[in-house]
Design an enzyme around this catalytic site. Structure first.
Site, mmCIF file in Angstrom:
data_model
loop_
_atom_site.group_PDB
_atom_site.id
_atom_site.type_symbol
_atom_site.label_atom_id
_atom_site.label_comp_id
_atom_site.label_asym_id
_atom_site.label_seq_id
_atom_site.Cartn_x
_atom_site.Cartn_y
_atom_site.Cartn_z
ATOM 1 N N CYS A 1 -4.591 2.146 -45.933
ATOM 2 C CA CYS A 1 -5.153 2.558 -47.230
ATOM 3 C C CYS A 1 -4.304 3.637 -47.882
ATOM 4 C CB CYS A 1 -6.572 3.076 -47.021
ATOM 5 S SG CYS A 1 -7.312 3.716 -48.530
ATOM 6 N N CYS B 1 -15.828 0.146 -60.355
ATOM 7 C CA CYS B 1 -15.534 0.713 -59.044
ATOM 8 C C CYS B 1 -15.289 2.207 -59.230
ATOM 9 C CB CYS B 1 -14.297 0.003 -58.486
ATOM 10 S SG CYS B 1 -13.757 0.675 -56.913
ATOM 11 N N CYS C 1 -8.086 -2.848 -54.365
ATOM 12 C CA CYS C 1 -8.659 -2.111 -53.230
ATOM 13 C C CYS C 1 -7.575 -1.369 -52.465
ATOM 14 C CB CYS C 1 -9.290 -3.047 -52.216
ATOM 15 S SG CYS C 1 -10.641 -3.985 -52.822
ATOM 16 N N CYS D 1 -9.215 11.338 -49.689
ATOM 17 C CA CYS D 1 -10.148 10.990 -48.605
ATOM 18 C C CYS D 1 -9.694 11.722 -47.352
ATOM 19 C CB CYS D 1 -10.128 9.479 -48.358
ATOM 20 S SG CYS D 1 -11.345 8.922 -47.151
ATOM 21 N N SER E 1 -19.849 1.548 -50.232
ATOM 22 C CA SER E 1 -18.971 1.077 -49.163
ATOM 23 C C SER E 1 -18.595 2.237 -48.250
ATOM 24 C CB SER E 1 -17.701 0.479 -49.772
ATOM 25 O OG SER E 1 -16.797 0.124 -48.747
ATOM 26 N N GLY F 1 -12.209 7.812 -51.679
ATOM 27 C CA GLY F 1 -13.105 8.672 -50.916
ATOM 28 C C GLY F 1 -14.122 7.942 -50.065
ATOM 29 N N GLU F 2 -14.715 8.696 -49.161
ATOM 30 C CA GLU F 2 -15.759 8.178 -48.277
ATOM 31 C C GLU F 2 -17.097 8.704 -48.825
ATOM 32 O OE1 GLU F 2 -16.452 6.045 -45.612
ATOM 33 O OE2 GLU F 2 -18.398 6.866 -46.194
ATOM 34 N N CYS G 1 -7.337 5.885 -42.788
ATOM 35 C CA CYS G 1 -7.177 4.471 -42.409
ATOM 36 C C CYS G 1 -5.729 4.095 -42.688
ATOM 37 C CB CYS G 1 -8.146 3.604 -43.204
ATOM 38 S SG CYS G 1 -9.864 4.106 -42.947
ATOM 39 N N GLU H 1 -9.411 8.104 -60.121
ATOM 40 C CA GLU H 1 -9.260 6.815 -60.770
ATOM 41 C C GLU H 1 -10.568 6.026 -60.714
ATOM 42 O OE1 GLU H 1 -4.562 6.002 -60.364
ATOM 43 O OE2 GLU H 1 -5.732 5.489 -58.611
HETATM 44 N N1 SAH Z 1 -13.976 4.831 -48.157
HETATM 45 C C1 SAH Z 1 -14.848 3.756 -48.328
HETATM 46 C C2 SAH Z 1 -14.879 3.221 -49.723
HETATM 47 C C3 SAH Z 1 -13.555 3.039 -50.452
HETATM 48 S S1 SAH Z 1 -12.373 1.872 -49.903
HETATM 49 C C4 SAH Z 1 -14.511 2.639 -47.354
HETATM 50 O O1 SAH Z 1 -13.507 2.718 -46.705
HETATM 51 O O2 SAH Z 1 -15.315 1.725 -47.249
HETATM 52 C C5 SAH Z 1 -12.762 0.290 -50.587
HETATM 53 C C6 SAH Z 1 -12.343 -0.895 -49.701
HETATM 54 O O3 SAH Z 1 -10.938 -1.182 -49.823
HETATM 55 C C7 SAH Z 1 -12.574 -0.637 -48.235
HETATM 56 O O4 SAH Z 1 -13.096 -1.762 -47.608
HETATM 57 C C8 SAH Z 1 -11.178 -0.383 -47.737
HETATM 58 O O5 SAH Z 1 -11.082 -0.561 -46.369
HETATM 59 C C9 SAH Z 1 -10.387 -1.385 -48.533
HETATM 60 N N2 SAH Z 1 -8.945 -1.125 -48.553
HETATM 61 C C10 SAH Z 1 -8.308 0.041 -48.356
HETATM 62 N N3 SAH Z 1 -6.968 -0.127 -48.458
HETATM 63 C C11 SAH Z 1 -6.758 -1.418 -48.737
HETATM 64 C C12 SAH Z 1 -5.585 -2.192 -48.996
HETATM 65 N N4 SAH Z 1 -4.387 -1.637 -49.022
HETATM 66 N N5 SAH Z 1 -5.734 -3.518 -49.250
HETATM 67 C C13 SAH Z 1 -6.961 -4.071 -49.291
HETATM 68 N N6 SAH Z 1 -8.110 -3.380 -49.075
HETATM 69 C C14 SAH Z 1 -8.009 -2.074 -48.799
HETATM 70 FE FE1 SF4 Z 2 -10.378 4.730 -45.115
HETATM 71 FE FE2 SF4 Z 2 -11.939 4.247 -47.261
HETATM 72 FE FE3 SF4 Z 2 -10.798 6.663 -46.914
HETATM 73 FE FE4 SF4 Z 2 -9.274 4.596 -47.547
HETATM 74 S S1 SF4 Z 2 -10.873 5.503 -48.825
HETATM 75 S S2 SF4 Z 2 -8.835 6.176 -45.968
HETATM 76 S S3 SF4 Z 2 -10.319 2.937 -46.471
HETATM 77 S S4 SF4 Z 2 -12.347 5.710 -45.576
#
Ligand code: SAH
Ligand code: SF4
Length: 398
Positions: A144, A130, A374, A137, A232, A200-201, A141, A117
Site C-alpha cells: 500500500c 471514497c 485503491c 497511516c 474498511s 488511513g485506518e 501494509c 485525498e
Molecule cells: N486502511 C483501511 C482502509 C483503506 S485501504 C484498510 O486497509 O482496509 C482500501 C483498500 O485498498 C484496502 O483493502 C487495501 O488493502 C487496498 N489496497 C491498498 N493498497 C493497494 C494497492 N496497491 N492495490 C490494490 N489495493 C490496495
Molecule cells: Fe494498510 Fe489500509 Fe493503512 Fe494502507 S491504508 S497501510 S492498506 S491499513
C-alpha cells in the site's frame, strides 16, 4: 526484528484558526456553540436544527445564506464561527470519470497544513465517494502506497464530513445547485455510497469516524443510510467489536491472504490479530444476513497470494460468514515491491471462488491514470513538488 507497530497517531487538532468550524458538530454540539455566543436556552434547539439543515441538507457555506435566521444573529454567527471547507488544491478527472480531489486542511497548531485525498467513482447504478480517515497511516501494509507515508495524524470529524461536503459542492449535488452532469448515476443522486477506504485506518480514529458517520447518515442532513456506508479495516479486532455495537456501518475487511505466514508479510497488523481472531470477530459482527454481508477485500499479487490453493483456502475460511469477496487487481505505485497477478491467474482464482457460491467481481481498477485507485493514495504534499502538482491539476479529458 519485527517491525513495531506504532498504532497511536497524534490526535486530530482542534481548529486553531480564529473562528472554530461548525461542520462536524452534532445537534448537541451546535446547541453548545450557540450557548457560547449567548443564544438563550429556549431558542437553542430550534436554532441548532436550523443550522443543521443549512449545513448538512443545503450545503451552506456562509451564514448569510441562512434566510430563516435573523440578520443580527447571522452576523454574530459569522463573527464567531466558520463554515469554511478545506481548500481544493487540485481536482483531477480520470478518463473513466473518476475524480480525485487533493484537499488542504486548515492549519494545525504548529501552522502546518496537511493534505488528504478524496475520490469519487461513478458507476452505472451508483456513485461512490471514497473518503480518508487519517493523514497517512500508521500501519505499513507492504503493498500500500499510503502506508509509506510517515506523517500521520487523525482527521477530525469536521475534516471527515467536509470531504462529503466538498464532493457535493463540486458535483453540484445540493438542492437548487447547478449539477455538473446531466445524468447522475442512480436515483438522481451523484453520491449514493460512501466508503471509508481512502487514506488511513478508520478504526484507529474511532470516535471521530463514529461522529462523522452519524452525521453523514442522519436523515435530515446528508441522508446516506448506514447500509450505504462501508468502513474498511485492515483488521483491528477489538475495534471491530466496538464498531459493530457503536458505528453500525457495513464492514469491509482487508484480508488479502489465507495463511498467517503470508498475511504477516502483507498486513503486519496480522502479527497482533491473526486470521482466526479476525474471522471470529467477523462472525460476531451484528446484523449479518445474506442481504447484509461483510466484504472481504483480496488484492491480487503475482506469485504471492494468487494460487488456486489460496482460492480454495479463502473459500473454506469464509464458511459460515455471510460474505462478499472483492478481488482487487494490485494497483502499482512507484517503487512497489509487487506486481499484479496475470489476468488468467485472476480469472482462475475468481472461478474457484465463484464455484463455491460467491459472486466475486474482479474490481476494475478505477482512476489508475490519476493515481486514484485503491492503495495509490498518498498526500501529494509528500509526493510532489508544487510545480509538478500544478501540472497534475490539469484535468484529463473524459
Ligand atoms: N486502511 C483501511 C482502509 C483503506 S485501504 C484498510 O486497509 O482496509 C482500501 C483498500 O485498498 C484496502 O483493502 C487495501 O488493502 C487496498 N489496497 C491498498 N493498497 C493497494 C494497492 N496497491 N492495490 C490494490 N489495493 C490496495
Ligand atoms: Fe494498510 Fe489500509 Fe493503512 Fe494502507 S491504508 S497501510 S492498506 S491499513
Amino acid at each position: 526484528m519485527t517491525v513495531i507497530l506504532d498504532t497511536s497517531p497524534r490526535a486530530a487538532p482542534t481548529k486553531s484558526a480564529s473562528r472554530p468550524g461548525l461542520v462536524g458538530l452534532d445537534r448537541a454540539g451546535l446547541a453548545q456553540a450557540l450557548a457560547g455566543i449567548g443564544v438563550p436556552e429556549r431558542q437553542r434547539r430550534m436554532r441548532a436544527n436550523q443550522l443543521w439543515r443549512w449545513i448538512y441538507n443545503r450545503g451552506a457555506t456562509a451564514f448569510e445564506m441562512m434566510t430563516d435566521i435573523g440578520r443580527e444573529l447571522r452576523i454574530v454567527l459569522a463573527a464567531a464561527f466558520s463554515l469554511e471547507r478545506p481548500e481544493i488544491v487540485s481536482e483531477q478527472i480520470s478518463a473513466d470519470g473518476t475524480r480525485k480531489w487533493l484537499l488542504r486542511l486548515a492549519p494545525d497548531a504548529d501552522g502546518r497544513r496537511h493534505e488528504i485525498e478524496t475520490v469519487y467513482i461513478p458507476e452505472a447504478d451508483r456513485g461512490t465517494l471514497c473518503i480518508s480517515s487519517q493523514v497517512g497511516c500508521t500501519l505499513t501494509c507492504s503493498f500500500c502506497h499510503t502506508g509509506t507515508q510517515t506523517l500521520v495524524r487523525n482527521l477530525s470529524a469536521e475534516e471527515i464530513v467536509s470531504q462529503v461536503l466538498v464532493a457535493r459542492d463540486c458535483l453540484g449535488e445540493w438542492p437548487g445547485a447547478l449539477a455538473v452532469n446531466a445524468s447522475p448515476p442512480a436515483g438522481g443522486r451523484y453520491i449514493t455510497n460512501v466508503v471509508l477506504m481512502g487514506m488511513g485506518e478508520p478504526l484507529y480514529n474511532f470516535d471521530n469516524v463514529k461522529a462523522a458517520v452519524d452525521i453523514i447518515a442522519d436523515g435530515e442532513g446528508l441522508s446516506l443510510s448506514k447500509r450505504r456506508i462501508t468502513l474498511s479495516t485492515s483488521g483491528v479486532v477489538p475495534e471491530i467489536v466496538r464498531a459493530g455495537a457503536g458505528i453500525g456501518t457495513m464492514l469491509a475487511i482487508s484480508l488479502h491472504a489465507t495463511t498467517d505466514e503470508v498475511r504477516d508479510r502483507l498486513v503486519p497488523l496480522n502479527r497482533k490479530y491473526p486470521i482466526a481472531e479476525l474471522l471470529e470477530a467477523c462472525r460476531n459482527y451484528p446484523g449479518l444476513s445474506n442481504a447484509r454481508r461483510i466484504t472481504f477485500e483480496y488484492v491480487m499479487l503475482k506469485g504471492i497470494n494468487d494460487a488456486p490453493a489460496d482460492a480454495k483456502r479463502l473459500v473454506s475460511l469464509l464458511k459460515h460468514i455471510p460474505a462478499k469477496i472483492n478481488l482487487i487487481p494490485f494497483n502499482p505505485w512507484p517503487g512497489a515491491p509487487y506486481e499484479c497477478s496475470d489476468w488468467e491467474t485472476i480469472e482462475r482464482f475468481a472461478e474457484i471462488v465463484n464455484r463455491a457460491g460467491y459472486a466475486s467481481p474482479v474490481r476494475t481498477p478505477r482512476g489508475r491514470d490519476i493515481m486514484a485507485a485503491c492503495g495509490q493514495l498518498k498526500s501529494a504534499s509528500e509526493r510532489l513538488r508544487a510545480r509538478d502538482r500544478r501540472a497534475m491539476a490539469a484535468p484529463v479529458e473524459a
